[in-house]
Design a protein around this motif. Structure first.
Motif, PDB file in Angstrom:
ATOM      1  N   ARG A  83     -85.334  42.916  47.802  1.00  0.00           N
ATOM      2  CA  ARG A  83     -84.551  43.491  46.693  1.00  0.00           C
ATOM      3  C   ARG A  83     -85.446  44.330  45.783  1.00  0.00           C
ATOM      4  O   ARG A  83     -84.988  45.324  45.203  1.00  0.00           O
ATOM      5  CB  ARG A  83     -83.889  42.363  45.899  1.00  0.00           C
ATOM      6  N   ASP A  84     -86.733  43.945  45.668  1.00  0.00           N
ATOM      7  CA  ASP A  84     -87.644  44.654  44.767  1.00  0.00           C
ATOM      8  C   ASP A  84     -88.432  45.767  45.449  1.00  0.00           C
ATOM      9  O   ASP A  84     -88.677  46.812  44.851  1.00  0.00           O
ATOM     10  CB  ASP A  84     -88.618  43.658  44.126  1.00  0.00           C
ATOM     11  N   HIS A  85     -88.859  45.560  46.717  1.00  0.00           N
ATOM     12  CA  HIS A  85     -89.680  46.596  47.347  1.00  0.00           C
ATOM     13  C   HIS A  85     -88.937  47.434  48.374  1.00  0.00           C
ATOM     14  O   HIS A  85     -89.402  48.507  48.764  1.00  0.00           O
ATOM     15  CB  HIS A  85     -90.937  45.994  47.981  1.00  0.00           C
ATOM     16  N   GLY A  86     -87.772  46.949  48.852  1.00  0.00           N
ATOM     17  CA  GLY A  86     -86.924  47.789  49.679  1.00  0.00           C
ATOM     18  C   GLY A  86     -87.045  47.625  51.174  1.00  0.00           C
ATOM     19  O   GLY A  86     -86.359  48.326  51.924  1.00  0.00           O
ATOM     20  N   TYR A  87     -87.879  46.691  51.657  1.00  0.00           N
ATOM     21  CA  TYR A  87     -88.057  46.524  53.102  1.00  0.00           C
ATOM     22  C   TYR A  87     -87.381  45.240  53.575  1.00  0.00           C
ATOM     23  O   TYR A  87     -87.748  44.143  53.142  1.00  0.00           O
ATOM     24  CB  TYR A  87     -89.541  46.481  53.467  1.00  0.00           C
ATOM     25  N   ASP A  97     -89.889  51.070  47.444  1.00  0.00           N
ATOM     26  CA  ASP A  97     -88.851  51.503  46.509  1.00  0.00           C
ATOM     27  C   ASP A  97     -89.398  51.786  45.119  1.00  0.00           C
ATOM     28  O   ASP A  97     -88.956  52.718  44.451  1.00  0.00           O
ATOM     29  CB  ASP A  97     -87.763  50.428  46.405  1.00  0.00           C
ATOM     30  N   ASN A  98     -90.349  50.987  44.649  1.00  0.00           N
ATOM     31  CA  ASN A  98     -90.825  51.117  43.274  1.00  0.00           C
ATOM     32  C   ASN A  98     -92.349  51.055  43.266  1.00  0.00           C
ATOM     33  O   ASN A  98     -92.934  49.996  43.440  1.00  0.00           O
ATOM     34  CB  ASN A  98     -90.233  49.997  42.412  1.00  0.00           C
ATOM     35  N   TYR A  99     -92.981  52.202  43.044  1.00  0.00           N
ATOM     36  CA  TYR A  99     -94.442  52.236  43.055  1.00  0.00           C
ATOM     37  C   TYR A  99     -95.052  51.495  41.864  1.00  0.00           C
ATOM     38  O   TYR A  99     -96.244  51.217  41.852  1.00  0.00           O
ATOM     39  CB  TYR A  99     -94.938  53.685  43.059  1.00  0.00           C
ATOM     40  N   ASP A 100     -94.238  51.172  40.877  1.00  0.00           N
ATOM     41  CA  ASP A 100     -94.749  50.416  39.725  1.00  0.00           C
ATOM     42  C   ASP A 100     -94.850  48.920  40.023  1.00  0.00           C
ATOM     43  O   ASP A 100     -95.406  48.168  39.221  1.00  0.00           O
ATOM     44  CB  ASP A 100     -93.834  50.620  38.510  1.00  0.00           C
ATOM     45  N   THR A 101     -94.292  48.469  41.147  1.00  0.00           N
ATOM     46  CA  THR A 101     -94.365  47.050  41.486  1.00  0.00           C
ATOM     47  C   THR A 101     -95.825  46.630  41.631  1.00  0.00           C
ATOM     48  O   THR A 101     -96.562  47.224  42.415  1.00  0.00           O
ATOM     49  CB  THR A 101     -93.628  46.767  42.802  1.00  0.00           C
ATOM     50  N   PRO A 102     -96.285  45.634  40.882  1.00  0.00           N
ATOM     51  CA  PRO A 102     -97.679  45.183  41.034  1.00  0.00           C
ATOM     52  C   PRO A 102     -97.932  44.674  42.457  1.00  0.00           C
ATOM     53  O   PRO A 102     -97.061  44.056  43.068  1.00  0.00           O
ATOM     54  CB  PRO A 102     -97.797  44.048  40.013  1.00  0.00           C
ATOM     55  N   THR A 103     -99.116  44.944  42.974  1.00  0.00           N
ATOM     56  CA  THR A 103     -99.510  44.463  44.293  1.00  0.00           C
ATOM     57  C   THR A 103    -100.828  43.716  44.174  1.00  0.00           C
ATOM     58  O   THR A 103    -101.602  43.921  43.238  1.00  0.00           O
ATOM     59  CB  THR A 103     -99.687  45.625  45.285  1.00  0.00           C
TER      60      THR A 103
END
Length: 566
Positions: A83-87, A97-103
């Motif tokens: 739901r958050d990264h899109g895969y 989906d969101n490059y701001d998601t911390p990794t």
């Protein structure tokens, strides 16, 4: 002035004596939970993973949150669901989906760590770094040699004419193969050697190093040096055929059902040999850490993104909620926080790796809440009642919820449901979901309710309506989807290759399959369905720009068919 200098000197001394922990994340690909000797599976030859288990802890109930490569790796990398990264599948060739998601690597890089990725990452685009300061890639299907350090290594070694550097995928995807490379040049060993080189070059900097092995993901291209490693081993039998209605449970050649016992056993032994090759590589890296005095100050995690059905229930590959696909090994070594030599029960999963790494290094998660928890806390007290997993989109999507006894799975394809008693039916052969008896129906309702809540929070938008699943019309699957032979494998001819493609591909197919002891049968090609042959010929034409010659067709198909009739 002198006071300032003294203060700076004391600070430098304090930083030197107070070393920050390092993190080494070792990630194999498609490795089942039951492939480590120390985990209670004595047929396995895994001395280095056994040593890691003896010095660390082994989590016996680790689950992949999404048992396919790309989706699970992003679950692990972000600590968040699709739901958050899109895969949700391996078919989504798109950026996150969101490059701001911390990794994980970005958090470590931003906190002063040197960060590096070595081996398979499965990002899109291939060199998307997600915060890694350095990347030394070895992907399964690189589009260009310039993107892939392993391909560059092969070329520098005079091996640049190898077209199928990780085994031949078309025709032979699930068939044991001769490796074109010697063991020392195999991709599995390259990941170890490049990681060791990086560790030697790193000096005293604190690091986050992620090593991605492609094995034991098929194709199983086994170097000659390891032939016969499991020749005398008595290996487990697969769970008997008990496929779902949409896959069909009647004998079907697309699933390899007509293979001989020798063929099936050869496949399982090739898979176990690939695991043992990863074990050898892990041992080399651990030895280097020990020699450099880094072992006890490094959090070491060994796990996999998902498992492999390996003929269980009549299936191959992953993408299923059954144990062979969804359960993975998990070893953790950090003696400063956890005494070694323990096996730990209780549910843990891919989401727990990010918070574990942050915990041991004293780093804070920068934004929002995580689904997982630190394994250090879970090792001491694990009060999780439910374990979840999910995968796919559309008619191929499912969501799983299980407790300590029962596993429930909802399939969007026609709304098909499964329930298994994991205590009395560990092979998941007897679906109880249709039973009307009160206790079973209550169990189905309870686990279904929890699966709904999980899907509502983590799954694709629109799959829940009015508090219930929204199934799609029933559609049976062709055997190529979850069987031994995949049409998409014929499509995966290596696009990076710059040389004469046609003759080289035929040559490597012949070399890969020219060992009856490995394949279990003296055939050049092991499957002769007309549609399969036509599909391969079409892909060959697209890849090489020419038709197969009559002699090549005879070599690949007709002779094999004649031999099969004898």
């Amino acid at each position: 002035m002198s006071g300032g200098k003294a203060y700076k000197k004391e600070n430098r001394m304090e930083e030197k004596t107070k070393k920050r922990p390092n993190v080494l994340l070792l990630l194999s690909d498609q490795q089942r939970y039951d492939t480590i000797g120390a985990a209670g599976f004595p047929h396995m030859h895994t001395p280095n993973l056994d040593r890691l288990a003896g010095e660390g802890v082994l989590f016996e109930q680790c689950h992949s949150t999404n048992p396919v490569c790309m989706a699970c790796r992003h679950d692990l990398l972000t600590g968040r669901p699709g739901r958050d990264h899109g895969y949700y599948t391996n078919l989504e060739e798109k950026p996150i989906d969101n490059y701001d998601t911390p990794t994980l690597p970005r958090i470590f890089s931003e906190n002063g760590y040197r960060t590096a990725a070595v081996g398979k990452m499965h990002f899109f685009p291939a060199r998307e770094h997600h915060g890694f300061g350095e990347m030394y890639l070895m992907e399964e299907l690189p589009k260009r040699r310039q993107d892939d350090q392993y391909l560059q290594y092969l070329k520098e070694k005079g091996l640049g004419d190898i077209q199928n550097q990780h085994g031949v995928r078309p025709l032979l995807y699930h068939v044991p193969q001769n490796s074109v490379q010697k063991l020392e040049d195999h991709g599995t060993m390259w990941v170890a050697d490049r990681s060791i080189q990086w560790l030697e070059e790193n000096g005293e900097e604190p690091f986050f190093l992620m090593c991605g092995f492609i094995q034991p993901h098929p194709p199983w291209n086994i170097p000659k040096e390891l032939d016969g490693l499991y020749r005398e081993a008595v290996i487990p039998e697969p769970v008997p055929r008990s496929r779902m209605p949409m896959d069909g449970n009647e004998p079907n050649p697309w699933f390899g059902d007509w293979d001989s016992r020798e063929q099936k056993e050869a496949i399982r032994k090739a898979y176990y040999t690939a695991v043992s090759m990863v074990d050898m590589a892990v041992g080399k890296i651990l030895d280097t850490l020990r020699e450099k005095g880094l072992l006890d100050n490094t959090l070491i995690i060994f796990t996999s993104d998902h498992g492999e059905m390996l003929q269980d229930k009549g299936y191959y590959s992953k993408e299923l909620a059954y144990e062979g696909s969804v359960r993975v090994p998990l070893l953790l070594r950090y003696p400063k926080r956890l005494a070694g030599g323990r096996k730990i029960g209780g549910f843990v999963d891919s989401f727990d790796l990010l918070p574990t790494c942050l915990d041991v290094c004293g780093l804070a998660y920068p934004d929002g809440e995580l689904r997982g928890e630190s394994l250090f806390r879970l090792a001491e007290k694990n009060d999780r009642e439910f374990q979840f997993s999910s995968s796919g989109l559309g008619y191929r999507r499912w969501v799983m919820c299980r407790n300590d006894r029962y596993k429930y799975v909802f399939h969007y394809n026609g709304g098909y449901e499964e329930l298994y008693d994991m205590r009395d039916d560990g092979g998941e052969e007897h679906n109880l979901a249709e039973e009307k008896e009160g206790r079973i129906r209550n169990t189905v309702c309870r686990l279904r309710r929890e699966a709904l809540l999980y899907e509502q929070e983590c799954g694709p938008e629109g799959n829940i309506r009015n508090g219930d699943f929204v199934p799609v019309p029933y559609e049976p699957y062709h055997g190529s989807i979850r069987g031994k032979f995949h049409y998409w494998a014929n499509f995966q001819m290596q696009k990076f290759y710059e040389g004469e493609r046609a003759g080289r591909l035929i040559q490597e197919i012949r070399h890969a399959s020219d060992n009856p002891e490995k394949s279990g049968v003296a055939l050049t090609a092991l499957f002769n369905a007309e549609s399969w042959q036509k599909d391969f010929q079409a892909r060959f034409r697209e890849y090489t720009g020419r038709e197969l010659t009559p002699e090549e067709i005879d070599l690949l198909f007709e002779k094999a068919a004649e031999e099969a009739m004898e």
